[in-house]
Design a protein around this motif. Structure first.
Motif, short mmCIF file in Angstrom:
data_model
loop_
_atom_site.label_atom_id
_atom_site.label_comp_id
_atom_site.label_asym_id
_atom_site.label_seq_id
_atom_site.Cartn_x
_atom_site.Cartn_y
_atom_site.Cartn_z
N GLN A 209 -0.82 -9.42 -90.54
CA GLN A 209 -0.89 -9.02 -91.93
C GLN A 209 0.53 -8.97 -92.49
O GLN A 209 1.44 -8.47 -91.86
N VAL A 210 0.69 -9.50 -93.69
CA VAL A 210 1.99 -9.56 -94.33
C VAL A 210 1.97 -8.72 -95.59
O VAL A 210 1.02 -8.76 -96.36
N GLN A 211 3.01 -7.95 -95.79
CA GLN A 211 3.17 -7.21 -97.04
C GLN A 211 4.45 -7.65 -97.72
O GLN A 211 5.49 -7.83 -97.08
N GLY B 224 5.74 -7.74 -91.50
CA GLY B 224 4.58 -8.23 -90.76
C GLY B 224 4.93 -9.50 -90.02
O GLY B 224 6.06 -9.69 -89.60
N SER B 225 3.98 -10.40 -89.91
CA SER B 225 4.18 -11.66 -89.19
C SER B 225 4.88 -12.66 -90.10
O SER B 225 4.26 -13.49 -90.74
N THR B 226 6.20 -12.59 -90.13
CA THR B 226 6.97 -13.36 -91.12
C THR B 226 7.81 -14.46 -90.51
O THR B 226 8.65 -15.03 -91.18
N THR C 192 -0.81 -20.33 -96.19
CA THR C 192 -1.22 -19.02 -96.69
C THR C 192 -0.08 -18.43 -97.52
O THR C 192 1.09 -18.74 -97.27
N TYR D 132 1.34 -14.88 -100.04
CA TYR D 132 1.20 -13.45 -100.33
C TYR D 132 2.04 -13.12 -101.56
O TYR D 132 3.13 -13.68 -101.77
#
Length: 119
Positions: A1-3, A26-28, A106, A108
């Motif tokens: 999850q990325v914020q 997150g997973s960046t 994807t 965000y």
């Protein structure tokens, strides 16, 4: 999850300057593009500035209305981008959104930070 979280908006007089910050958590590890868009009331969201090939310190891309006044920069270690805005005009008033797109397409968005240019 990325914020994705922005900060730094506020009220500034015409001709003034402001600096926005954005960090992704997150997973960046596979960020492809990171940058800024904005949306003024009643208008469509528009490009402000982005960096493509973010992890390789790629070249910036600016919207026509901000060229020469705004500068985007990055800190890959912090998964961050910054937007230095100079010579601000009332028409720069908008909600500024940070954006991160990954190699798997994807993407965000942050919730936005409000910039108001007014005397």
């Amino acid at each position: 999850q990325v914020q994705v979280v922005e900060s730094g908006g506020g009220l500034v007089p015409p001709g003034g300057s402001l600096r926005l910050s954005c960090t992704a958590s997150g997973s960046t590890s596979s960020i492809y593009t990171m940058g800024w868009y904005r949306q003024a009331p009643g208008l469509q969201r528009e490009l402000v500035a982005t960096i493509t090939e973010y992890m390789r310190h790629g070249s910036p891309n600016y919207g026509d209305s901000v060229k020469g006044r705004f500068t985007i920069s990055q800190d890959v270690r912090q998964n961050a981008v910054y937007l230095e805005m100079n010579n601000l005009k009332p028409e720069d008033t908008a909600l500024y959104y940070c954006y991160a797109e990954f190699y798997d397409t994807t993407n965000y968005w942050g919730k936005g930070t409000l910039v108001t240019v007014s005397s």
